[in-house]
Design a protein around this motif. Structure first.
Motif, PDB file in Angstrom:
ATOM      1  N   GLU A   2     -51.080 -29.303 -59.885  1.00  0.00           N
ATOM      2  CA  GLU A   2     -51.066 -28.266 -59.046  1.00  0.00           C
ATOM      3  C   GLU A   2     -50.653 -28.779 -57.388  1.00  0.00           C
ATOM      4  O   GLU A   2     -50.071 -28.267 -56.795  1.00  0.00           O
ATOM      5  CB  GLU A   2     -52.500 -27.695 -58.684  1.00  0.00           C
ATOM      6  CG  GLU A   2     -52.848 -26.848 -59.927  1.00  0.00           C
ATOM      7  CD  GLU A   2     -54.471 -26.386 -59.933  1.00  0.00           C
ATOM      8  OE1 GLU A   2     -54.987 -26.788 -59.050  1.00  0.00           O
ATOM      9  OE2 GLU A   2     -54.780 -25.674 -61.073  1.00  0.00           O
ATOM     10  N   ALA A   3     -51.283 -30.166 -57.247  1.00  0.00           N
ATOM     11  CA  ALA A   3     -50.975 -30.750 -56.000  1.00  0.00           C
ATOM     12  C   ALA A   3     -49.439 -31.079 -55.971  1.00  0.00           C
ATOM     13  O   ALA A   3     -48.783 -31.035 -54.855  1.00  0.00           O
ATOM     14  CB  ALA A   3     -51.673 -31.900 -55.872  1.00  0.00           C
ATOM     15  N   LEU A   4     -48.801 -31.650 -56.820  1.00  0.00           N
ATOM     16  CA  LEU A   4     -47.574 -31.801 -57.089  1.00  0.00           C
ATOM     17  C   LEU A   4     -46.451 -30.731 -56.932  1.00  0.00           C
ATOM     18  O   LEU A   4     -45.688 -30.423 -56.238  1.00  0.00           O
ATOM     19  CB  LEU A   4     -47.039 -32.438 -58.335  1.00  0.00           C
ATOM     20  CG  LEU A   4     -45.678 -32.923 -58.564  1.00  0.00           C
ATOM     21  CD1 LEU A   4     -45.185 -33.941 -57.392  1.00  0.00           C
ATOM     22  CD2 LEU A   4     -45.085 -33.490 -60.010  1.00  0.00           C
ATOM     23  N   ARG A   5     -47.032 -29.298 -57.289  1.00  0.00           N
ATOM     24  CA  ARG A   5     -46.142 -27.991 -57.256  1.00  0.00           C
ATOM     25  C   ARG A   5     -46.393 -27.788 -55.827  1.00  0.00           C
ATOM     26  O   ARG A   5     -45.340 -27.328 -55.192  1.00  0.00           O
ATOM     27  CB  ARG A   5     -46.986 -27.045 -58.146  1.00  0.00           C
ATOM     28  CG  ARG A   5     -46.101 -25.608 -58.113  1.00  0.00           C
ATOM     29  CD  ARG A   5     -46.703 -25.088 -59.142  1.00  0.00           C
ATOM     30  NE  ARG A   5     -46.328 -25.309 -60.569  1.00  0.00           N
ATOM     31  CZ  ARG A   5     -46.991 -25.639 -61.447  1.00  0.00           C
ATOM     32  NH1 ARG A   5     -48.387 -25.996 -61.114  1.00  0.00           N
ATOM     33  NH2 ARG A   5     -46.589 -26.183 -62.661  1.00  0.00           N
ATOM     34  N   GLU A   6     -47.689 -27.988 -55.105  1.00  0.00           N
ATOM     35  CA  GLU A   6     -47.739 -27.548 -53.698  1.00  0.00           C
ATOM     36  C   GLU A   6     -47.133 -28.358 -52.788  1.00  0.00           C
ATOM     37  O   GLU A   6     -46.487 -27.968 -51.823  1.00  0.00           O
ATOM     38  CB  GLU A   6     -49.076 -27.603 -53.351  1.00  0.00           C
ATOM     39  CG  GLU A   6     -49.573 -27.015 -51.952  1.00  0.00           C
ATOM     40  CD  GLU A   6     -49.479 -25.697 -51.878  1.00  0.00           C
ATOM     41  OE1 GLU A   6     -49.572 -25.077 -50.702  1.00  0.00           O
ATOM     42  OE2 GLU A   6     -49.385 -24.841 -52.867  1.00  0.00           O
ATOM     43  N   LEU A   7     -46.886 -29.821 -53.215  1.00  0.00           N
ATOM     44  CA  LEU A   7     -46.039 -30.657 -52.382  1.00  0.00           C
ATOM     45  C   LEU A   7     -44.503 -30.351 -52.477  1.00  0.00           C
ATOM     46  O   LEU A   7     -43.915 -30.427 -51.454  1.00  0.00           O
ATOM     47  CB  LEU A   7     -46.324 -32.297 -53.202  1.00  0.00           C
ATOM     48  CG  LEU A   7     -45.803 -33.203 -52.595  1.00  0.00           C
ATOM     49  CD1 LEU A   7     -46.347 -33.501 -51.185  1.00  0.00           C
ATOM     50  CD2 LEU A   7     -45.821 -34.622 -53.099  1.00  0.00           C
ATOM     51  N   VAL A   8     -44.205 -30.016 -53.501  1.00  0.00           N
ATOM     52  CA  VAL A   8     -42.708 -29.558 -53.607  1.00  0.00           C
ATOM     53  C   VAL A   8     -42.450 -28.288 -52.874  1.00  0.00           C
ATOM     54  O   VAL A   8     -41.395 -28.207 -52.226  1.00  0.00           O
ATOM     55  CB  VAL A   8     -42.324 -29.502 -55.153  1.00  0.00           C
ATOM     56  CG1 VAL A   8     -40.836 -28.702 -55.360  1.00  0.00           C
ATOM     57  CG2 VAL A   8     -42.557 -30.724 -55.973  1.00  0.00           C
ATOM     58  N   GLY A   9     -43.374 -27.287 -53.030  1.00  0.00           N
ATOM     59  CA  GLY A   9     -43.221 -26.154 -52.247  1.00  0.00           C
ATOM     60  C   GLY A   9     -43.347 -26.279 -50.855  1.00  0.00           C
ATOM     61  O   GLY A   9     -42.312 -25.780 -50.006  1.00  0.00           O
ATOM     62  N   LEU A  10     -44.053 -27.257 -50.070  1.00  0.00           N
ATOM     63  CA  LEU A  10     -44.102 -27.591 -48.697  1.00  0.00           C
ATOM     64  C   LEU A  10     -42.801 -28.290 -48.298  1.00  0.00           C
ATOM     65  O   LEU A  10     -42.783 -28.409 -47.150  1.00  0.00           O
ATOM     66  CB  LEU A  10     -45.656 -28.386 -48.281  1.00  0.00           C
ATOM     67  CG  LEU A  10     -46.798 -27.546 -48.635  1.00  0.00           C
ATOM     68  CD1 LEU A  10     -48.075 -28.297 -48.501  1.00  0.00           C
ATOM     69  CD2 LEU A  10     -46.973 -26.426 -47.470  1.00  0.00           C
ATOM     70  N   SER A  11     -42.235 -29.188 -49.263  1.00  0.00           N
ATOM     71  CA  SER A  11     -41.384 -30.097 -48.768  1.00  0.00           C
ATOM     72  C   SER A  11     -39.937 -29.579 -48.889  1.00  0.00           C
ATOM     73  O   SER A  11     -38.947 -30.152 -48.595  1.00  0.00           O
ATOM     74  CB  SER A  11     -41.381 -31.478 -49.559  1.00  0.00           C
ATOM     75  OG  SER A  11     -42.801 -31.923 -49.445  1.00  0.00           O
ATOM     76  N   ARG A  12     -39.729 -28.131 -49.560  1.00  0.00           N
ATOM     77  CA  ARG A  12     -38.239 -28.017 -49.690  1.00  0.00           C
ATOM     78  C   ARG A  12     -37.451 -27.771 -48.445  1.00  0.00           C
ATOM     79  O   ARG A  12     -36.230 -28.102 -48.519  1.00  0.00           O
ATOM     80  CB  ARG A  12     -38.482 -26.548 -50.438  1.00  0.00           C
ATOM     81  CG  ARG A  12     -38.991 -26.590 -52.052  1.00  0.00           C
ATOM     82  CD  ARG A  12     -38.735 -25.475 -52.802  1.00  0.00           C
ATOM     83  NE  ARG A  12     -39.153 -25.201 -54.104  1.00  0.00           N
ATOM     84  CZ  ARG A  12     -38.785 -25.951 -55.166  1.00  0.00           C
ATOM     85  NH1 ARG A  12     -37.478 -26.713 -55.028  1.00  0.00           N
ATOM     86  NH2 ARG A  12     -39.310 -25.953 -56.312  1.00  0.00           N
TER      87      ARG A  12
END
Length: 619
Positions: free
Chosen positions: A104-114
């Protein structure tokens, strides 16, 4: 011939990305061949329907099956038509809380970094998320293990030995294994095998052996082509499937166990996957005496240099075993270790966790920093001071102070001194004066000061940040600086030195009255003397002279006293004008530059916190 069971087909899943622990040198070699992998998967998926059954309802095993039929009793293994059997219930894979939190943290990280990182940087993390999601939807009761090795290592022979029947073709001709072959020890693995792109004609069931088969219940064994094959398609099969399986058995032989291609392209990048790897030294029957132990020790040394943790003394890591697929030596130990490994049902989750580790390690340069980051209060104050200097806040305060003092001199000065100052201001020639700077020069200088202030604060705010976030901070500061000089000019007009006369303290009327009294005394004394000169008044020099002396001395004395008394109020008035201008300039700079920069820094802190969860900080 081997018994064959029809297996249901599920929708084709995307291939996952590489994995590994943070600090490993890289991920699985399969990540560099993502597009060929996907094309191979699509091609195998399209051939499924054509290869499913023959006219009798039984699967045709092709060339390999015909060769096996020539060397075995065909009545021993009859083809099984599984269409009459109901498919077993499949329980999906369940990740534990820690792994779910990291995903979940990795998915959130990808979303915030796009919006801050390019798609290529986030591609690996995206593949890991996709494959973790795809694997979670599939069976959690099966473990997919690939057997990989170089040409001539005997991996197909080992595959047959574990299955208890000649499923994969062996021989002198190289390469022998042209396409991956799957062997499942239990039903319900069709979707997992379908995910690997292996068609039904290359799927097998092992020879029923009672207790041995029950220990490997849930195992799906994949025999891969040679990873050093001269055929590019074979290497693509290997790279693609290695990125999808739950575990790997690496088969090496006494001649090629130190091969640089194996260690540099596969083992070293997969060092973080140590817990889901077996390294088998095959063909030990060819090593006389203690040579097998010496080669095994050297193999362990090479694996240690690759960064692969060895599962010795009960510690988690790679299992290293010596076997001989030809004589059967060590096969029982390998089968027992493999049975225990499969029985734990933890390999799929460990594979996903290792993939997350590798993705996090590759993202380290764009998220992590060992320096303290942010915008200090001192940097903010210095930025405000630079803007205040650009708008001339100090000069404006001094001008306001001088205006206050001039007003005091007008109110409290003697008429004669005021007349003299007026004459000096209007009567002095302009020849010889230094020309003042033009307004254009002043505006250019102020603009340069503003630009320098923005560059300085952007450099300080971005110091220590990873390159993408440092660039985002500088871009935010640059965008905010557009139009800042003009906005500061408007503020200078509105919040600069107030027009009109400065306010007066309460003692000024008394000072003005006293100065007027001194002037009146001078006039009275002078008129008295004139009256005596023209004999209008009786002679008496003492009183008129005294009055004139009092007026002449008292006027300047009152003016000097008022000037001393006016210094404090004038200074406070100038400081207040400077403070207003500084406050206005700081507010404009904060709204246009500091707030956008702070927003970028806050976003970075947020993604760094998510990155800490991804790498498992504190676990």
């Amino acid at each position: 011939m081997t018994a064959v069971t029809d297996q249901d087909h599920t929708e084709h899943a995307d291939q996952p990305g590489d994995g590994g622990k943070a600090g490993s040198a890289g991920g699985s070699a399969g990540s560099s061949s993502a597009q060929p992998f996907q094309a191979a998967q699509n091609g195998s998926h399209a051939r499924v329907q054509d290869d499913r059954t023959d006219s009798t309802g039984a699967w045709d095993d092709g060339l390999i099956a015909r060769r096996v039929n020539e060397t075995t009793d065909g009545s021993q293994f009859a083809p099984a038509d599984s269409r009459s059997a109901a498919p077993p219930a499949m329980r999906p894979l369940v990740y534990d809380g820690a792994l779910r939190s990291r995903l979940e943290a990795l998915r959130e990280l990808v979303g915030l970094s796009r919006t801050r990182l390019d798609s290529r940087t986030l591609a690996e993390a995206g593949r890991v998320l996709d494959e973790a999601s795809a694997r979670r939807r599939l069976s959690g009761q099966h473990t997919v293990v690939a057997i990989a090795g170089a040409t001539g290592s005997g991996k197909s022979q080992l595959f047959n030995a574990l299955a208890g029947v000649a499923i994969s073709e062996t021989g002198v001709r190289r390469p022998t294994t042209a396409a991956p072959i799957a062997c499942s020890w239990s039903d319900g693995a069709a979707s997992l095998i379908e995910r690997l792109g292996i068609p039904p004609r290359l799927r097998r069931r092992p020879l029923p052996t009672g207790d041995a088969e029950s220990r490997l219940h849930g195992l799906v064994l994949i025999d891969l082509p040679d990873h050093d094959s001269a055929a590019v398609q074979h290497r693509e099969h290997v790279d693609r499937i290695l990125a999808l399986v739950d575990a790997v058995i690496w088969v090496v032989d006494p001649e090629k166990y130190a091969d640089a291609v194996l260690h540099e392209r596969y083992l070293r990048p997969m060092a973080a996957h140590a817990e889901i790897m077996f390294v088998v030294l095959n063909q030990i029957d060819r090593l006389p005496g203690e040579a097998a132990d010496q080669v095994l020790d050297d193999l362990r040394r090479l694996l240690d240099e690759d960064g692969i943790a060895l599962g010795e003394y009960g510690e988690p890591g790679t299992t290293v075993l010596p076997v001989s697929a030809l004589t059967g030596e060590g096969i029982g130990d390998l089968r027992e270790a493999l049975g225990q490994f499969v029985g734990e049902r933890g390999a799929p989750a460990r594979r996903v966790a290792a993939d997350v580790d590798v993705a996090a390690a590759r993202l380290w340069p764009v998220y992590a920093t060992r320096r303290r980051t942010g915008l200090s209060e001192q940097a903010r104050e210095e930025f405000a001071d630079r803007l205040a200097d650009a708008v001339g806040a100090t000069a404006a305060g001094e001008a306001a102070e001088r205006a206050w003092l001039r007003n005091a001199n007008r109110a409290c000065g003697t008429p004669w001194l005021r007349l003299w100052r007026w004459y000096q201001d209007h009567g002095e020639p302009t020849t010889g004066r230094l020309p003042s700077r033009t307004q254009a020069d002043e505006e250019a200088t102020a603009r340069q000061r503003v630009e320098q202030a923005v560059r300085t604060v952007a450099d300080r705010a971005s110091a220590g940040l990873p390159v993408p976030w440092a660039q985002a901070v500088r871009e935010a500061a640059t965008r905010g600086s557009q139009g800042l000089p003009e906005a500061l000019d408007e503020l200078t007009v509105r919040a600069g030195v107030p027009t009109g006369r400065p306010p007066r303290p309460g003692w000024w009327p008394m000072a003005v009255f006293s100065q007027a009294s001194m002037t009146i005394l001078q006039f009275l004394g002078g008129l008295w003397l004139l009256g005596q000169i023209f004999q209008i008044m009786s002679p008496n020099l003492g009183v008129p002279v005294l009055l004139m002396v009092i007026g002449i001395v008292g006027g300047p004395l009152i003016e000097w006293s008022c000037r001393m008394a006016a210094r404090g109020p004038a200074r406070r008035y100038g400081l207040e004008a400077e403070r207003r201008l500084r406050k206005a300039a700081a507010g404009c700079g904060r709204a246009r530059v500091l707030d956008p920069v702070a927003a970028e820094l806050l976003r970075y802190l947020e993604v760094r916190e998510q990155y800490g969860r991804v790498v498992g900080a504190g676990r």
